[in-house]
Design an enzyme around this catalytic site. Structure first.
Site, PDB file in Angstrom:
ATOM      1  N   GLU A  43      15.166 -15.065  -0.387  1.00  0.00           N
ATOM      2  CA  GLU A  43      15.608 -16.153   0.488  1.00  0.00           C
ATOM      3  C   GLU A  43      14.595 -17.291   0.525  1.00  0.00           C
ATOM      4  O   GLU A  43      14.912 -18.394   0.982  1.00  0.00           O
ATOM      5  CB  GLU A  43      15.810 -15.618   1.911  1.00  0.00           C
ATOM      6  N   ASP A  67       0.833  -1.194   0.000  1.00  0.00           N
ATOM      7  CA  ASP A  67       0.000   0.000   0.000  1.00  0.00           C
ATOM      8  C   ASP A  67       0.874   1.254   0.000  1.00  0.00           C
ATOM      9  O   ASP A  67       1.897   1.319   0.690  1.00  0.00           O
ATOM     10  CB  ASP A  67      -0.877  -0.026   1.255  1.00  0.00           C
TER      11      ASP A  67
END
Length: 585
Positions: A272, A221
């Site tokens: 990751e 957002d």
């Protein structure tokens, strides 16, 4: 602050490489999607119960607007705890069940992250109010001394996106008037200070919490905000510009260069994890070229193409923004995204028929000048969707648009809930009209949204005529059109294709001077024609119709028959293919 605890368990994510490059992503506004509890507010169990309908529609992923703990001053975009589910929507166990059920249907889940601001009920902000000026607690937010005698004037002249000033003065512990805090949105939504490393580290924990649970990505957002010009200059925006930004001269709280290092940091964190987790930014940026800076290879994976959303239904303007988008995003190796509706804009089944200006965030009501004839606006909306879904890249759909839902205009004043309505004292209607709970069954209470018949925003009379059960077996319904478009899009690989413009003047039967009203393109083996003009155009001979946004007509204007040449009427789009390629579906 109560930091995010470790997830109790994880779910395995889907592994298709870079799925986000071509995905059709369906936005769910949870409070308005499906209510399983009967309290009149949609919830996570309601989503789980309706997943088969979304799988049948043919979408690849779901983006869920906020469902975290919140006082709900701004429908969940005011977060008090980023690592738990608000009881209004259920529990973390409900979320895990929904996530696993979606993954079982090969549907990915993207959650909404709100990093620009928190709720004023967030533990950090409550600590800041109790702390002294200059304290570490206040340094997590943006507190400033006021200007003028006694600091009675706000630090800048900035306005809130929702109307009124963007600064609110606090009362100190001893009862004296104190500092001011920044809130680009409602006063209940104080802005974080992203120059503070403690804030950055906390959001790393929040990201890991949801990634460990198995989410496939985040919609971010206000991704063009967060970092502010450190000099905090005064700023007077263009009153004609969209409230969320996009002005040619960016405000000192939009498009600041410092946001990019935040997303590089997040990109490394997501990398990751397995499963190609993705970041998509809500960035209302001044140019499409600048928008592409948010999706450079080491930053976000997608950003919304609001320039496309705001383009009028005109062939030259659409061709220009499509070319600009493919060029700008392609230059940084990112897919273009395409979007026509979301929870912040007037639904495109109404917006594309408006004849008066309507800046983003303003909303419309029954007294809006230039309201369209509903069927005319829906016809344009269906055509616009058919054009959008033919384009290479990734596309976003907003819940209910597959039903042809219009903007709701006649919400009673006392039922409105958007902060914009209150902060402008009813001068702007705000966004409630696109957030009304969607219909599922025509004859059920609340049109199938809630078994109790309750609905947090009132559904208008006749809402049930748009219900899914009315449209499911109707070959001419908007739902059937969306299902068909998504089926063909996937079968022919349009998301990963290449767009090539065709010269309408070379199409058989297109009259001289008429070609400026036509867009013609090819993507993979599919030819797409869009007619914006009043004169119907003939379809090229020897082509099979894969999908059409409206019924084709014959030369006489009568419904098409086998012995008559089909014509494409005004505000319509058709997908065609050579007969030898039809067996793909």
């Amino acid at each position: 602050m109560q930091t995010c605890h470790d997830a109790r368990h994880t779910t395995q994510t889907l592994t298709a490489p870079e799925w986000w490059r071509t995905a059709v992503i369906y936005q769910i506004y949870p409070r308005s999607f499906a209510d399983a509890s009967g309290d009149g507010v949609g919830d996570l169990r309601g989503i789980t119960r309706r997943l088969d309908d979304l799988a049948d529609l043919g979408v690849d992923a779901l983006w869920l607007s906020p469902f975290m703990v919140s006082p709900q001053k701004d429908a969940g975009y005011d977060v008090a705890d980023y690592c738990d589910v608000d009881p209004l929507f259920g529990t973390l166990a409900d979320f895990d069940e929904m996530l696993a059920a979606a993954h079982a249907r090969e549907i990915r889940i993207i959650v909404d992250l709100v990093p620009n601001h928190s709720s004023d009920q967030h533990p950090w902000f409550q600590e800041a109010l109790r702390a002294a000026p200059g304290s570490a607690e206040r340094a997590r937010y943006i507190f400033r001394d006021g200007r003028g005698p006694g600091g009675d004037q706000p630090p800048t002249n900035w306005d809130s996106i929702f109307g009124g000033p963007a600064w609110t003065r606090v009362t100190e512990e001893d009862g004296s008037p104190g500092q001011w805090y920044l809130h680009l949105f409602d006063s209940s939504q104080p802005d974080f200070n992203w120059e503070n490393e403690e804030v950055r580290e906390e959001f790393r924990r929040i990201l890991r919490f949801w990634l460990d649970r198995g989410v496939d990505g985040f919609r971010v957002d206000v991704a063009h905000g967060m970092v502010k010009d450190p000099s905090f200059p005064d700023w007077s925006p263009n009153p004609e510009a969209a409230s969320m930004g996009g002005d040619s001269a960016p405000a000192p709280y939009w498009e600041q260069p410092g946001v990019h290092e935040i997303y590089r940091d997040w990109h490394r964190l997501l990398a990751e994890y397995d499963g190609d987790r993705a970041l998509c930014g809500e960035a209302w940026v001044s140019t499409i070229e600048k928008t592409a800076l948010w999706v450079r290879p080491d930053e976000m994976h997608q950003t919304f193409n609001f320039h496309y959303l705001e383009t009028p239904w005109e062939p030259a303007a659409l061709r220009r923004i499509i070319d600009d988008s493919l060029r700008a995003f392609g230059a940084v190796g990112a897919p273009s995204t395409w979007v026509l509706s979301n929870h912040d804009v007037v639904r495109h089944a109404t917006r594309l028929g408006l004849t008066a200006e309507n800046p983003q965030g303003t909303g419309i009501g029954p007294d809006f000048p230039g309201l369209p004839e509903p069927q005319h606006a829906l016809r344009r909306a269906r055509a616009a969707t058919a054009l959008m879904l033919a384009l290479p890249g990734s596309a976003y759909l907003y819940q209910g648009e597959e039903l042809g839902l219009p903007e709701v205009l006649d919400i009673p004043d006392e039922a409105r809930q958007d902060p914009t309505w209150f902060r402008t004292r009813g001068e702007r209607y705000g966004r409630d009209g696109c957030r009304v709970p969607i219909p599922w069954e025509s004859d059920a209470p609340a049109a199938g949204f809630s078994s109790s018949g309750r609905s947090w925003l009132p559904q208008p009379e006749g809402w049930g005529t748009f219900a899914r059960d009315c449209q499911r077996e109707d070959a001419g319904s908007t739902l059937s059109l969306y299902r068909r478009l998504l089926e063909v899009r996937r079968a022919y690989g349009l998301g990963e294709g290449t767009l090539r413009w065709l010269d309408p003047g070379e199409l058989p039967g297109v009259a001289e001077g008429q070609s400026e009203d036509v867009l013609a393109l090819s993507n993979q083996d599919v030819v797409v024609l869009a007619n914006f003009g009043a004169t119907p155009i003939p379809l090229p001979p020897g082509r099979h119709v894969l999908a059409s946004s409206t019924e084709l007509v014959a030369e006489s204007g009568a419904p098409d028959r086998e012995d008559r040449a089909p014509l494409l009427p005004q505000d319509a789009v058709v997908w065609l293919v050579s007969p030898e390629n039809v067996p793909l579906i």
